[in-house]
Scaffold this motif. Structure first.
Motif, PDB file in Angstrom:
ATOM      1  N   TYR A 155       0.858  -1.175   0.000  1.00 55.00           N
ATOM      2  CA  TYR A 155       0.000   0.000   0.000  1.00 55.00           C
ATOM      3  C   TYR A 155       0.898   1.229   0.000  1.00 55.00           C
ATOM      4  O   TYR A 155       1.846   1.302   0.788  1.00 55.00           O
ATOM      5  CB  TYR A 155      -0.920   0.017   1.219  1.00 55.00           C
ATOM      6  N   GLU A 156       0.610   2.180  -0.893  1.00 56.55           N
ATOM      7  CA  GLU A 156       1.393   3.411  -0.981  1.00 56.55           C
ATOM      8  C   GLU A 156       0.481   4.614  -0.995  1.00 56.55           C
ATOM      9  O   GLU A 156      -0.583   4.594  -1.609  1.00 56.55           O
ATOM     10  CB  GLU A 156       2.245   3.421  -2.251  1.00 56.55           C
ATOM     11  N   ARG A 157       0.898   5.682  -0.292  1.00 57.23           N
ATOM     12  CA  ARG A 157       0.219   6.988  -0.317  1.00 57.23           C
ATOM     13  C   ARG A 157       1.239   8.016  -0.771  1.00 57.23           C
ATOM     14  O   ARG A 157       2.407   7.943  -0.393  1.00 57.23           O
ATOM     15  CB  ARG A 157      -0.276   7.390   1.069  1.00 57.23           C
ATOM     16  N   ILE A 158       0.793   8.970  -1.577  1.00 53.96           N
ATOM     17  CA  ILE A 158       1.670  10.040  -2.035  1.00 53.96           C
ATOM     18  C   ILE A 158       0.910  11.354  -1.982  1.00 53.96           C
ATOM     19  O   ILE A 158      -0.289  11.401  -2.293  1.00 53.96           O
ATOM     20  CB  ILE A 158       2.226   9.757  -3.453  1.00 53.96           C
ATOM     21  N   LEU A 159       1.590  12.405  -1.536  1.00 57.08           N
ATOM     22  CA  LEU A 159       1.012  13.741  -1.464  1.00 57.08           C
ATOM     23  C   LEU A 159       1.869  14.671  -2.309  1.00 57.08           C
ATOM     24  O   LEU A 159       3.054  14.842  -2.043  1.00 57.08           O
ATOM     25  CB  LEU A 159       0.983  14.244  -0.022  1.00 57.08           C
ATOM     26  N   PHE A 160       1.264  15.252  -3.351  1.00 58.88           N
ATOM     27  CA  PHE A 160       1.923  16.266  -4.163  1.00 58.88           C
ATOM     28  C   PHE A 160       1.532  17.625  -3.601  1.00 58.88           C
ATOM     29  O   PHE A 160       0.352  17.896  -3.405  1.00 58.88           O
ATOM     30  CB  PHE A 160       1.491  16.167  -5.630  1.00 58.88           C
ATOM     31  N   ARG A 161       2.549  18.480  -3.363  1.00 56.46           N
ATOM     32  CA  ARG A 161       2.299  19.803  -2.792  1.00 56.46           C
ATOM     33  C   ARG A 161       2.839  20.881  -3.725  1.00 56.46           C
ATOM     34  O   ARG A 161       3.992  20.808  -4.146  1.00 56.46           O
ATOM     35  CB  ARG A 161       2.986  19.945  -1.434  1.00 56.46           C
ATOM     36  N   GLU A 162       1.991  21.869  -4.026  1.00 53.82           N
ATOM     37  CA  GLU A 162       2.408  23.018  -4.814  1.00 53.82           C
ATOM     38  C   GLU A 162       2.183  24.248  -3.950  1.00 53.82           C
ATOM     39  O   GLU A 162       1.127  24.406  -3.338  1.00 53.82           O
ATOM     40  CB  GLU A 162       1.587  23.106  -6.100  1.00 53.82           C
ATOM     41  N   GLU A 163       3.173  25.155  -3.917  1.00 54.24           N
ATOM     42  CA  GLU A 163       3.082  26.329  -3.041  1.00 54.24           C
ATOM     43  C   GLU A 163       2.401  27.515  -3.704  1.00 54.24           C
ATOM     44  O   GLU A 163       1.642  28.220  -3.067  1.00 54.24           O
ATOM     45  CB  GLU A 163       4.476  26.713  -2.545  1.00 54.24           C
ATOM     46  N   GLU A 164       2.703  27.798  -4.961  1.00 56.63           N
ATOM     47  CA  GLU A 164       2.121  28.960  -5.659  1.00 56.63           C
ATOM     48  C   GLU A 164       1.521  28.544  -6.980  1.00 56.63           C
ATOM     49  O   GLU A 164       2.271  28.276  -7.920  1.00 56.63           O
ATOM     50  CB  GLU A 164       3.192  30.036  -5.879  1.00 56.63           C
ATOM     51  N   PRO A 165       0.227  28.461  -7.133  1.00 61.07           N
ATOM     52  CA  PRO A 165      -0.795  28.633  -6.097  1.00 61.07           C
ATOM     53  C   PRO A 165      -0.828  27.402  -5.186  1.00 61.07           C
ATOM     54  O   PRO A 165      -0.469  26.312  -5.602  1.00 61.07           O
ATOM     55  CB  PRO A 165      -2.089  28.746  -6.900  1.00 61.07           C
ATOM     56  N   ARG A 166      -1.258  27.589  -3.965  1.00 60.95           N
ATOM     57  CA  ARG A 166      -1.293  26.498  -2.991  1.00 60.95           C
ATOM     58  C   ARG A 166      -2.289  25.424  -3.455  1.00 60.95           C
ATOM     59  O   ARG A 166      -3.470  25.710  -3.666  1.00 60.95           O
ATOM     60  CB  ARG A 166      -1.685  27.013  -1.624  1.00 60.95           C
ATOM     61  N   ASP A 167      -1.777  24.191  -3.615  1.00 58.45           N
ATOM     62  CA  ASP A 167      -2.610  23.099  -4.124  1.00 58.45           C
ATOM     63  C   ASP A 167      -2.082  21.785  -3.567  1.00 58.45           C
ATOM     64  O   ASP A 167      -0.877  21.647  -3.311  1.00 58.45           O
ATOM     65  CB  ASP A 167      -2.573  23.085  -5.651  1.00 58.45           C
ATOM     66  N   ARG A 168      -2.947  20.806  -3.403  1.00 52.34           N
ATOM     67  CA  ARG A 168      -2.594  19.483  -2.903  1.00 52.34           C
ATOM     68  C   ARG A 168      -3.290  18.416  -3.745  1.00 52.34           C
ATOM     69  O   ARG A 168      -4.441  18.581  -4.132  1.00 52.34           O
ATOM     70  CB  ARG A 168      -3.025  19.288  -1.439  1.00 52.34           C
ATOM     71  N   LEU A 169      -2.572  17.344  -4.028  1.00 47.65           N
ATOM     72  CA  LEU A 169      -3.125  16.200  -4.749  1.00 47.65           C
ATOM     73  C   LEU A 169      -2.667  14.943  -4.024  1.00 47.65           C
ATOM     74  O   LEU A 169      -1.467  14.722  -3.842  1.00 47.65           O
ATOM     75  CB  LEU A 169      -2.631  16.185  -6.202  1.00 47.65           C
TER      76      LEU A 169
END
Length: 173
Positions: free
Chosen positions: A48-62
């Protein structure tokens, strides 16, 4: 099954338990954090794998995840091959998921050095998702089951690609 019972602790071939934590840098102000758990005995396993993509400008999460059954083989003295089938998904505002399949290969010329590749493909709606990763395996005997795996990972769907260098810290038992 005979190998699984006799394998030395910390060997990357067919682990009983393996835990990975990774950090990835993606161009254009994006990074990713992921964690993966693999358990198994002999030729059968699950991951089982979880991944979080984070973008700062603009603030976004996937968020992304993958759950899969593994058929694990030791092909030779220092080589493994895993077949995988399961389910993958992504969530931003809405959640989307679908079936996935793929394989992993590991080549270990010594107990402390190796090369690994993980290749996965999934189908989410009308889109095909590719998740491809290549990395080195570095684990001196004195690290007792811990390893670092520097590499490169790319996830692609349609014309969108999230790719960049990745550093994974692992514990294998």
């Amino acid at each position: 099954l005979q190998y699984a019972a006799a394998r030395p602790r910390g060997m990357p071939l067919i682990p009983l338990v393996r835990l990975d934590g990774a950090y990835q840098v993606i161009p254009k102000d994006i990074d990713a954090l992921s964690g993966r758990l693999e358990v198994g005995r002999g030729p059968f396993g699950a991951a089982y794998e979880r991944i979080l993509f984070r973008e700062e400008e603009p603030r976004d999460r996937l968020w992304g995840w993958r759950a899969e059954a593994l058929w694990r083989l030791v092909v030779g003295e220092g080589m493994r091959l895993d077949g995988a089938a399961g389910y993958m998904g992504f969530k931003r505002e809405d959640e989307h998921g679908g079936a996935c399949t793929g394989f992993s290969v590991g080549m270990y010329p010594s107990r402390s050095l190796g090369y690994e590749a993980d290749l996965r493909w999934g189908s989410i709606g009308d889109a095909t998702v590719s998740d491809l990763r290549g990395r080195l395996y570095l684990s001196p005997r004195s690290w007792r089951g811990f390893a670092i795996r520097p590499g490169y990972r790319g996830i692609r769907t349609g014309d969108a690609t999230l790719h960049g260098p990745e550093l994974t810290v692992s514990f294998t038992w």
